[in-house]
Design a protein around this motif. Sequence first.
Motif, PDB file in Angstrom:
ATOM      1  N   GLY A  68      11.691  -3.569   4.134  1.00 54.06           N
ATOM      2  CA  GLY A  68      11.201  -2.850   2.957  1.00 54.06           C
ATOM      3  C   GLY A  68      10.730  -1.492   3.429  1.00 54.06           C
ATOM      4  O   GLY A  68      11.473  -0.510   3.344  1.00 54.06           O
ATOM      5  N   PHE A  69       9.530  -1.444   4.012  1.00 55.49           N
ATOM      6  CA  PHE A  69       9.068  -0.163   4.519  1.00 55.49           C
ATOM      7  C   PHE A  69       9.946   0.312   5.674  1.00 55.49           C
ATOM      8  O   PHE A  69      10.112   1.512   5.884  1.00 55.49           O
ATOM      9  CB  PHE A  69       7.605  -0.233   4.965  1.00 55.49           C
ATOM     10  N   LEU A  70      10.528  -0.646   6.393  1.00 59.87           N
ATOM     11  CA  LEU A  70      11.455  -0.281   7.466  1.00 59.87           C
ATOM     12  C   LEU A  70      12.579   0.601   6.934  1.00 59.87           C
ATOM     13  O   LEU A  70      13.004   1.561   7.589  1.00 59.87           O
ATOM     14  CB  LEU A  70      12.029  -1.560   8.089  1.00 59.87           C
ATOM     15  N   GLY A  71      13.057   0.301   5.721  1.00 64.67           N
ATOM     16  CA  GLY A  71      14.111   1.107   5.098  1.00 64.67           C
ATOM     17  C   GLY A  71      13.653   2.543   4.874  1.00 64.67           C
ATOM     18  O   GLY A  71      14.413   3.490   5.087  1.00 64.67           O
ATOM     19  N   TRP A 118       0.814  -1.217   0.000  1.00 65.89           N
ATOM     20  CA  TRP A 118       0.000   0.000   0.000  1.00 65.89           C
ATOM     21  C   TRP A 118       0.847   1.266   0.000  1.00 65.89           C
ATOM     22  O   TRP A 118       0.545   2.213  -0.725  1.00 65.89           O
ATOM     23  CB  TRP A 118      -0.958  -0.005   1.198  1.00 65.89           C
ATOM     24  N   ALA A 119       1.903   1.293   0.797  1.00 67.66           N
ATOM     25  CA  ALA A 119       2.780   2.466   0.789  1.00 67.66           C
ATOM     26  C   ALA A 119       3.443   2.598  -0.573  1.00 67.66           C
ATOM     27  O   ALA A 119       3.613   3.696  -1.100  1.00 67.66           O
ATOM     28  CB  ALA A 119       3.824   2.360   1.892  1.00 67.66           C
ATOM     29  N   GLY A 120       3.809   1.451  -1.173  1.00 64.48           N
ATOM     30  CA  GLY A 120       4.424   1.476  -2.502  1.00 64.48           C
ATOM     31  C   GLY A 120       3.490   2.094  -3.520  1.00 64.48           C
ATOM     32  O   GLY A 120       3.878   2.985  -4.293  1.00 64.48           O
ATOM     33  N   LEU A 121       2.236   1.650  -3.526  1.00 61.56           N
ATOM     34  CA  LEU A 121       1.269   2.203  -4.472  1.00 61.56           C
ATOM     35  C   LEU A 121       1.037   3.688  -4.195  1.00 61.56           C
ATOM     36  O   LEU A 121       0.970   4.502  -5.120  1.00 61.56           O
ATOM     37  CB  LEU A 121      -0.053   1.425  -4.380  1.00 61.56           C
ATOM     38  N   GLY A 122       0.946   4.038  -2.924  1.00 60.08           N
ATOM     39  CA  GLY A 122       0.762   5.439  -2.565  1.00 60.08           C
ATOM     40  C   GLY A 122       1.917   6.299  -3.064  1.00 60.08           C
ATOM     41  O   GLY A 122       1.722   7.413  -3.556  1.00 60.08           O
ATOM     42  N   VAL A 175       7.211  12.456   6.227  1.00 64.87           N
ATOM     43  CA  VAL A 175       5.768  12.218   6.212  1.00 64.87           C
ATOM     44  C   VAL A 175       5.458  10.833   5.645  1.00 64.87           C
ATOM     45  O   VAL A 175       4.614  10.102   6.177  1.00 64.87           O
ATOM     46  CB  VAL A 175       5.041  13.316   5.398  1.00 64.87           C
ATOM     47  N   ALA A 176       6.165  10.456   4.567  1.00 68.53           N
ATOM     48  CA  ALA A 176       5.929   9.142   3.957  1.00 68.53           C
ATOM     49  C   ALA A 176       6.249   8.015   4.930  1.00 68.53           C
ATOM     50  O   ALA A 176       5.681   6.926   4.849  1.00 68.53           O
ATOM     51  CB  ALA A 176       6.779   8.988   2.687  1.00 68.53           C
ATOM     52  N   ALA A 177       7.157   8.268   5.862  1.00 70.85           N
ATOM     53  CA  ALA A 177       7.501   7.242   6.850  1.00 70.85           C
ATOM     54  C   ALA A 177       6.503   7.241   8.009  1.00 70.85           C
ATOM     55  O   ALA A 177       6.096   6.180   8.489  1.00 70.85           O
ATOM     56  CB  ALA A 177       8.921   7.470   7.367  1.00 70.85           C
ATOM     57  N   LEU A 178       6.100   8.438   8.445  1.00 67.80           N
ATOM     58  CA  LEU A 178       5.283   8.523   9.655  1.00 67.80           C
ATOM     59  C   LEU A 178       3.811   8.227   9.420  1.00 67.80           C
ATOM     60  O   LEU A 178       3.139   7.651  10.284  1.00 67.80           O
ATOM     61  CB  LEU A 178       5.418   9.923  10.275  1.00 67.80           C
ATOM     62  N   LEU A 179       3.293   8.597   8.248  1.00 68.73           N
ATOM     63  CA  LEU A 179       1.858   8.430   8.001  1.00 68.73           C
ATOM     64  C   LEU A 179       1.447   6.952   8.042  1.00 68.73           C
ATOM     65  O   LEU A 179       0.529   6.593   8.796  1.00 68.73           O
ATOM     66  CB  LEU A 179       1.488   9.102   6.676  1.00 68.73           C
ATOM     67  N   PRO A 180       2.112   6.076   7.274  1.00 66.31           N
ATOM     68  CA  PRO A 180       1.741   4.654   7.372  1.00 66.31           C
ATOM     69  C   PRO A 180       1.978   4.089   8.773  1.00 66.31           C
ATOM     70  O   PRO A 180       1.176   3.275   9.252  1.00 66.31           O
ATOM     71  CB  PRO A 180       2.662   3.977   6.352  1.00 66.31           C
ATOM     72  N   LEU A 181       3.041   4.533   9.434  1.00 68.14           N
ATOM     73  CA  LEU A 181       3.309   4.048  10.793  1.00 68.14           C
ATOM     74  C   LEU A 181       2.133   4.380  11.710  1.00 68.14           C
ATOM     75  O   LEU A 181       1.697   3.555  12.527  1.00 68.14           O
ATOM     76  CB  LEU A 181       4.597   4.691  11.321  1.00 68.14           C
ATOM     77  N   THR A 182       1.590   5.595  11.560  1.00 68.71           N
ATOM     78  CA  THR A 182       0.449   6.003  12.380  1.00 68.71           C
ATOM     79  C   THR A 182      -0.790   5.170  12.063  1.00 68.71           C
ATOM     80  O   THR A 182      -1.507   4.729  12.966  1.00 68.71           O
ATOM     81  CB  THR A 182       0.136   7.495  12.132  1.00 68.71           C
ATOM     82  N   ILE A 183      -1.026   4.951  10.760  1.00 67.87           N
ATOM     83  CA  ILE A 183      -2.215   4.192  10.359  1.00 67.87           C
ATOM     84  C   ILE A 183      -2.137   2.755  10.886  1.00 67.87           C
ATOM     85  O   ILE A 183      -3.104   2.230  11.453  1.00 67.87           O
ATOM     86  CB  ILE A 183      -2.357   4.203   8.814  1.00 67.87           C
ATOM     87  N   ILE A 184      -0.963   2.140  10.733  1.00 66.67           N
ATOM     88  CA  ILE A 184      -0.808   0.765  11.231  1.00 66.67           C
ATOM     89  C   ILE A 184      -0.985   0.732  12.742  1.00 66.67           C
ATOM     90  O   ILE A 184      -1.662  -0.143  13.288  1.00 66.67           O
ATOM     91  CB  ILE A 184       0.581   0.210  10.848  1.00 66.67           C
ATOM     92  N   GLY A 185      -0.374   1.710  13.407  1.00 66.55           N
ATOM     93  CA  GLY A 185      -0.470   1.760  14.859  1.00 66.55           C
ATOM     94  C   GLY A 185      -1.911   1.886  15.326  1.00 66.55           C
ATOM     95  O   GLY A 185      -2.354   1.189  16.241  1.00 66.55           O
TER      96      GLY A 185
END
Lengths: 91, 562
Positions: free
Chosen positions: B347-350, A52-56, B199-209
């Motif tokens: 992956g996203f961790l990077g 999802w982040a990739g697509l975003g 922002v690209a790192a924090l936004l998904p982290l917040t949503i998952i959290g």
Amino acid sequence: MTSHSKKAGLFDLRLIIALLFGVYGVVLTITGAGFTTAEEIQKAAGINVNLWAGLGMLVTAAIFVVWAKARPVVVPSEFADDADGVGEPGH
Amino acid sequence: MIELAKSSEPLLDASWLDYTLLGVYFVLVLGIGFLARRSVSSSLDFLLSGRSLPAWVTGLAFISANLGALELLGMTANGAQHGIATVHYYWIGAIPAMVFLGLVMMPFYYGSKVRSVPEFLRRRFGPGAHLVNALSFAVAQVLIAGVNLFALALIMNALLGWSISVSIVIAAAVVLAYTTLGGLSAAIYNEVLQFFVIVAALLPLTIIGLTKVGGWQGLVDKVSASVGGPEQLSAWPATGLTGIADATLSVIGLVFGLGFVLSFGYWTTNFAEVQRAMSAKSMSAAKRTPIIGAYPKVLIPAVIVIPGMIAAVAVPEITALKQGAGAEGVEYNHAIMYLMRDLLPNGFLGVALAGLLASFMAGVAANVSSFNTVFTYDLWQSYVRKDRPDEYYLRVGRLATVGGMVVAIFTALIASGYGNIMDYIQTLFSFFNAPLFATFILAMFWKRMTPAAGWIGLVAGTLAAVAVDRLVAAEVLSLTGQGPAFVGAGAAFVVDILVSVAVSLVTKPKPDKELVGLVYSLTPKADRAHSVTGEDAGWYRSPAVLGAGVLGLTVVLSLLFI
């Protein structure tokens, strides 16, 4: 004028941002679609964050490219005017 | 943080994929440095971007320069410890000051064509106040750059197991490479890139959290049931944050101490911030810079404070800490790192690592790129070597960048010997900013204020803040939390105003004609106005409309979380 006309060549930052998110988007989407384990998805509250982040990020990259194409960097003469303060009233 | 640094097991299990994504980011950061180099042909290009940048770029850089180590780790920590009240640092503690800077002060900063905040003081007051401010600013920036570097090294050590000194040198080399090559343009362009990566790192982290704790309602339930209780879900009266037990006094302390003196002092006179606006390409863009920056500033607590609150209920180590049973070496400052460990896949961790590193480098680059300007123009050109050709000062600017960075590496190594140096530096910084704001307000709106009052007021204000700090240390005043900083800043402000007025009344002011463009009553309205044609046309580019919009947004959000 000569020193300022070079600034027209100052690269468009929007394309650099698009490049970063484009590369990240492709790598993450592929990772998410094919190489993210069920255990990792479980860990992230059931969300395949890589996918999802990739697509975003791919969408974000596309938006920046469209913006950069639609509103290109202005011509050098305007830069020079404003940098010298000539374009401002009162100077 | 030091204890964590000494643990041998890295917190994160980063794979080659994460390192690759981190590497891509570094390559782009350096690439920006090389590309920006082509546009540098004078000292003004190098130190002030030739005053050529569009408002959205300077506006985002304005925010990003502040989104450094202390901000990211400190505010998630505050979120974990104090809950929603942390938003005061954003809504009360930043937005009004940023709008004020744009609408009221920027016409003088940008309109007078000064190249730095100290230079404004020199034009207004002469060498006394100028030297005091230029020296204290240069020293503070190098010290803070060192602390930022050290914090970065600690994080790299904890997360990935890199050694402290290797991390310091690598980070310093990267920042140095792009700031020396491309000057302020490279620093600002990278700050904008950093903003998006963070922002690209924090936004998904917040949503998952949030998903993990059962959505917003789940977070509300869990925080209410935790140690802090339901108070942590409302912003007022924030007694936990201020350390002032009485609710009314706590609100007064917040509004006057944090909202007025501390935040106005920081945002309106700190050159590392103001420099971003000075590099804008027109008066209109300069005024819009802090106001455009205010919009993301209003919203960013959503991805900083909320993750902190999630960590407090979802991360076992932080939950234990909040119950008073924290394990050895666990601190609130680590909240976001634990969250990354618990939630993110390889992956996203990077990307998240890149975001974290980006934030640290943004802070260091802002310190170094404002230091070199003040050193070159306000110290070297003003007091050491005057009247040399511009190429000379361009070279001095580059050398000052290298010199400042080398000194910062050493201050980072010194900082590694102290556990609480961050608090110390923050306190020091508030010593200088609160009186500076008082002096600026008088200087811009009262033409009678004299050169002598300029420097005596600054010194007196600083001494007042130091006195409060000492009284707290000697336990004559009993204040906890952020209380000492609020009271100290308030004292500095009041003393600076009183002393400046008193000294002005018995000393000789500068003649009116030397103050045109520097003082409100002596500056024609046309000089303060901005153009409304071409790239500055349209109601949506009006600084006043944008400013009113962000203030309105802040009020609405404040009412939602009252």
